[in-house]
Motif scaffolding. Structure first.
Motif, PDB file in Angstrom:
ATOM      1  N   ILE A  25       0.841  -1.202   0.000  1.00 30.90           N
ATOM      2  CA  ILE A  25       0.000   0.000   0.000  1.00 30.90           C
ATOM      3  C   ILE A  25       0.873   1.248   0.000  1.00 30.90           C
ATOM      4  O   ILE A  25       0.652   2.194  -0.769  1.00 30.90           O
ATOM      5  CB  ILE A  25      -0.967  -0.003   1.195  1.00 30.90           C
ATOM      6  CG1 ILE A  25      -2.014  -1.111   1.013  1.00 30.90           C
ATOM      7  CG2 ILE A  25      -1.647   1.350   1.354  1.00 30.90           C
ATOM      8  CD1 ILE A  25      -2.919  -1.308   2.213  1.00 30.90           C
ATOM      9  N   GLU A  26       1.880   1.266   0.853  1.00 30.16           N
ATOM     10  CA  GLU A  26       2.782   2.428   0.883  1.00 30.16           C
ATOM     11  C   GLU A  26       3.598   2.520  -0.403  1.00 30.16           C
ATOM     12  O   GLU A  26       3.847   3.615  -0.918  1.00 30.16           O
ATOM     13  CB  GLU A  26       3.710   2.328   2.097  1.00 30.16           C
ATOM     14  CG  GLU A  26       4.702   3.485   2.235  1.00 30.16           C
ATOM     15  CD  GLU A  26       4.043   4.849   2.426  1.00 30.16           C
ATOM     16  OE1 GLU A  26       4.763   5.860   2.340  1.00 30.16           O
ATOM     17  OE2 GLU A  26       2.811   4.906   2.648  1.00 30.16           O
ATOM     18  N   ALA A  27       4.001   1.382  -0.953  1.00 25.81           N
ATOM     19  CA  ALA A  27       4.766   1.396  -2.207  1.00 25.81           C
ATOM     20  C   ALA A  27       3.931   1.994  -3.326  1.00 25.81           C
ATOM     21  O   ALA A  27       4.425   2.794  -4.132  1.00 25.81           O
ATOM     22  CB  ALA A  27       5.195  -0.021  -2.574  1.00 25.81           C
ATOM     23  N   ALA A  28       2.658   1.625  -3.394  1.00 27.35           N
ATOM     24  CA  ALA A  28       1.782   2.161  -4.435  1.00 27.35           C
ATOM     25  C   ALA A  28       1.624   3.669  -4.282  1.00 27.35           C
ATOM     26  O   ALA A  28       1.634   4.417  -5.265  1.00 27.35           O
ATOM     27  CB  ALA A  28       0.419   1.471  -4.370  1.00 27.35           C
ATOM     28  N   ARG A  29       1.478   4.119  -3.046  1.00 28.78           N
ATOM     29  CA  ARG A  29       1.324   5.552  -2.792  1.00 28.78           C
ATOM     30  C   ARG A  29       2.573   6.322  -3.228  1.00 28.78           C
ATOM     31  O   ARG A  29       2.480   7.354  -3.918  1.00 28.78           O
ATOM     32  CB  ARG A  29       1.053   5.786  -1.295  1.00 28.78           C
ATOM     33  CG  ARG A  29       0.648   7.210  -0.945  1.00 28.78           C
ATOM     34  CD  ARG A  29       0.577   7.397   0.562  1.00 28.78           C
ATOM     35  NE  ARG A  29       1.901   7.392   1.152  1.00 28.78           N
ATOM     36  CZ  ARG A  29       2.715   8.460   1.156  1.00 28.78           C
ATOM     37  NH1 ARG A  29       2.340   9.589   0.580  1.00 28.78           N
ATOM     38  NH2 ARG A  29       3.900   8.370   1.712  1.00 28.78           N
ATOM     39  N   LEU A  30       3.731   5.811  -2.854  1.00 27.29           N
ATOM     40  CA  LEU A  30       4.985   6.474  -3.224  1.00 27.29           C
ATOM     41  C   LEU A  30       5.226   6.409  -4.731  1.00 27.29           C
ATOM     42  O   LEU A  30       5.726   7.359  -5.333  1.00 27.29           O
ATOM     43  CB  LEU A  30       6.160   5.827  -2.482  1.00 27.29           C
ATOM     44  CG  LEU A  30       6.225   6.069  -0.976  1.00 27.29           C
ATOM     45  CD1 LEU A  30       7.365   5.254  -0.366  1.00 27.29           C
ATOM     46  CD2 LEU A  30       6.409   7.545  -0.664  1.00 27.29           C
ATOM     47  N   ALA A  31       4.867   5.276  -5.338  1.00 25.03           N
ATOM     48  CA  ALA A  31       5.059   5.129  -6.784  1.00 25.03           C
ATOM     49  C   ALA A  31       4.252   6.161  -7.551  1.00 25.03           C
ATOM     50  O   ALA A  31       4.714   6.709  -8.562  1.00 25.03           O
ATOM     51  CB  ALA A  31       4.666   3.713  -7.221  1.00 25.03           C
ATOM     52  N   ALA A  32       3.034   6.440  -7.073  1.00 23.97           N
ATOM     53  CA  ALA A  32       2.198   7.433  -7.743  1.00 23.97           C
ATOM     54  C   ALA A  32       2.822   8.827  -7.674  1.00 23.97           C
ATOM     55  O   ALA A  32       2.645   9.646  -8.580  1.00 23.97           O
ATOM     56  CB  ALA A  32       0.806   7.449  -7.116  1.00 23.97           C
ATOM     57  N   ILE A  33       3.559   9.073  -6.621  1.00 20.58           N
ATOM     58  CA  ILE A  33       4.202  10.384  -6.450  1.00 20.58           C
ATOM     59  C   ILE A  33       5.497  10.488  -7.245  1.00 20.58           C
ATOM     60  O   ILE A  33       5.802  11.522  -7.846  1.00 20.58           O
ATOM     61  CB  ILE A  33       4.486  10.637  -4.953  1.00 20.58           C
ATOM     62  CG1 ILE A  33       3.176  10.704  -4.158  1.00 20.58           C
ATOM     63  CG2 ILE A  33       5.302  11.914  -4.751  1.00 20.58           C
ATOM     64  CD1 ILE A  33       3.371  10.721  -2.649  1.00 20.58           C
ATOM     65  N   ARG A  34       6.257   9.397  -7.303  1.00 20.57           N
ATOM     66  CA  ARG A  34       7.635   9.458  -7.805  1.00 20.57           C
ATOM     67  C   ARG A  34       7.865   8.783  -9.152  1.00 20.57           C
ATOM     68  O   ARG A  34       8.958   8.845  -9.686  1.00 20.57           O
ATOM     69  CB  ARG A  34       8.562   8.805  -6.773  1.00 20.57           C
ATOM     70  CG  ARG A  34       8.538   9.471  -5.414  1.00 20.57           C
ATOM     71  CD  ARG A  34       9.318   8.663  -4.390  1.00 20.57           C
ATOM     72  NE  ARG A  34       9.327   9.315  -3.083  1.00 20.57           N
ATOM     73  CZ  ARG A  34       9.814   8.753  -1.974  1.00 20.57           C
ATOM     74  NH1 ARG A  34      10.304   7.511  -2.034  1.00 20.57           N
ATOM     75  NH2 ARG A  34       9.789   9.401  -0.827  1.00 20.57           N
ATOM     76  N   ARG A  35       6.877   8.125  -9.720  1.00 26.91           N
ATOM     77  CA  ARG A  35       7.096   7.331 -10.930  1.00 26.91           C
ATOM     78  C   ARG A  35       7.637   8.185 -12.068  1.00 26.91           C
ATOM     79  O   ARG A  35       7.347   9.366 -12.206  1.00 26.91           O
ATOM     80  CB  ARG A  35       5.815   6.600 -11.327  1.00 26.91           C
ATOM     81  CG  ARG A  35       4.920   7.199 -12.388  1.00 26.91           C
ATOM     82  CD  ARG A  35       4.260   8.510 -12.009  1.00 26.91           C
ATOM     83  NE  ARG A  35       3.302   8.963 -12.987  1.00 26.91           N
ATOM     84  CZ  ARG A  35       3.582   9.659 -14.096  1.00 26.91           C
ATOM     85  NH1 ARG A  35       4.819   9.942 -14.418  1.00 26.91           N
ATOM     86  NH2 ARG A  35       2.608  10.046 -14.893  1.00 26.91           N
ATOM     87  N   THR A  36       8.474   7.541 -12.884  1.00 23.28           N
ATOM     88  CA  THR A  36       9.050   8.180 -14.066  1.00 23.28           C
ATOM     89  C   THR A  36       8.440   7.527 -15.307  1.00 23.28           C
ATOM     90  O   THR A  36       7.721   6.534 -15.205  1.00 23.28           O
ATOM     91  CB  THR A  36      10.567   7.987 -14.097  1.00 23.28           C
ATOM     92  OG1 THR A  36      10.851   6.581 -14.235  1.00 23.28           O
ATOM     93  CG2 THR A  36      11.223   8.506 -12.827  1.00 23.28           C
ATOM     94  N   GLU A  37       8.773   8.056 -16.457  1.00 24.25           N
ATOM     95  CA  GLU A  37       8.296   7.450 -17.701  1.00 24.25           C
ATOM     96  C   GLU A  37       8.852   6.035 -17.860  1.00 24.25           C
ATOM     97  O   GLU A  37       8.175   5.138 -18.355  1.00 24.25           O
ATOM     98  CB  GLU A  37       8.676   8.323 -18.898  1.00 24.25           C
ATOM     99  CG  GLU A  37       7.915   9.636 -18.959  1.00 24.25           C
ATOM    100  CD  GLU A  37       6.411   9.434 -19.025  1.00 24.25           C
ATOM    101  OE1 GLU A  37       5.960   8.576 -19.817  1.00 24.25           O
ATOM    102  OE2 GLU A  37       5.683  10.119 -18.283  1.00 24.25           O
ATOM    103  N   ALA A  38      10.098   5.868 -17.434  1.00 25.74           N
ATOM    104  CA  ALA A  38      10.702   4.524 -17.503  1.00 25.74           C
ATOM    105  C   ALA A  38       9.955   3.557 -16.586  1.00 25.74           C
ATOM    106  O   ALA A  38       9.738   2.391 -16.931  1.00 25.74           O
ATOM    107  CB  ALA A  38      12.179   4.591 -17.108  1.00 25.74           C
TER     108      ALA A  38
END
Length: 211
Positions: A94-107
Motif C-alpha cells: 500500500i505504501e509502495a503504491a502511494r509512493l510510486a504514484a508520487i515518484r514514478r518516471t516514464e521509464a
C-alpha cells in the motif's frame, strides 16, 4: 573459510544463481574458488544454516533466499502463517503504491505496462506457477517505482512470502473467479494519484482469495 562464505553470499545476492536455481556442484566450486573441498562444504553449510541455501537429498543445493533476511522469512512461511504474510504485504504494498504514484518516471510506467501485459499473458497460459512469477514481477515493479532503495531491499527479502501468498490465493488451477485485474492500480500510478493508488493496492489484499 570466511572469504568463501562471503563469495558465495555475493554470488547469490548478485543473482548469479537466482532464487530457486541449483548452485554448482561441490567439485566445480572447489575448482572455481581455488579452495579445498572441506572449505566449500563448510561455507555451503553455513549458508544453509542461514536460510540462504537448501540441500535437497539426491538433487543438489538450491538458492532459497537472496540474503539471511530472505532466508529467515522463507523459513517462516507455512500454511498457518500465510495470513501474516498478507498483512505484511498490505503494509509494504500500500505504501509502495502511494509512493510510486508520487515518484514514478516514464521509464517506471513502461516497466509497469510491460509487467502488466506479461501478467495477463501468464494467466492465459493456464499455469499457476507462471502466473505467480508474473504477478510477483508486477508488484516488484510497483515497489521499484517508489524509488526507495531500502524499501526495495526489504521487499526483495519478502519475495518467498510474496510468492507463497499469491500461490495460495490463486490455487493450483487458474479459475476466472480468482483473477484480479491490476489495470486500475497501474492507472492510478500513471495519473499520479497516491490516494487512489493506495486504495487499489488495499482492495486486492483485503481478501485472502485475492492476489
Amino acid at each position: 573459510m570466511r572469504q568463501t562464505i562471503e563469495r558465495l553470499r555475493a554470488e547469490v545476492a548478485a543473482g548469479t544463481w537466482p532464487v530457486g536455481s541449483r548452485i554448482p556442484t561441490e567439485p566445480r566450486l572447489v575448482e572455481a574458488y581455488g579452495v579445498g573441498r572441506n572449505t566449500v562444504r563448510e561455507a555451503v553449510r553455513a549458508l544453509v544454516h542461514a536460510g540462504v541455501l537448501e540441500c535437497r537429498q539426491g538433487s543438489g543445493t538450491y538458492v532459497v533466499g537472496t540474503d539471511e533476511l530472505a532466508g529467515a522469512v522463507a523459513q517462516r512461511v507455512t500454511d498457518d502463517r500465510l495470513g501474516e504474510a498478507v498483512e505484511v504485504r498490505r503494509a509494504l504494498e500500500i505504501e509502495a503504491a502511494r509512493l510510486a504514484a508520487i515518484r514514478r518516471t516514464e521509464a517506471d510506467l513502461a516497466a509497469l505496462d510491460g509487467a502488466l501485459a506479461a501478467r495477463a499473458a501468464a494467466w492465459r497460459t493456464g499455469r499457476a506457477d507462471v502466473f505467480v512469477e508474473a504477478d510477483a514481477a508486477l508488484h516488484t515493479a510497483v515497489v521499484t517505482a517508489a524509488h526507495n532503495a531500502m524499501f526495495a531491499e526489504l521487499y526483495a527479502s519478502f519475495g518467498a512470502a510474496l510468492r507463497a501468498s499469491v500461490a495460495a490465493a490463486v490455487g493450483p488451477d487458474l479459475r476466472p473467479d480468482r483473477y484480479v485485474d491490476h489495470d486500475r492500480l497501474v492507472a492510478a500510478i500513471r495519473a499520479q494519484d497516491p490516494t487512489r493508488a493506495a486504495e487499489e493496492a488495499a482492495r486486492f489484499l483485503n481478501h485472502p482469495s485475492r492476489n
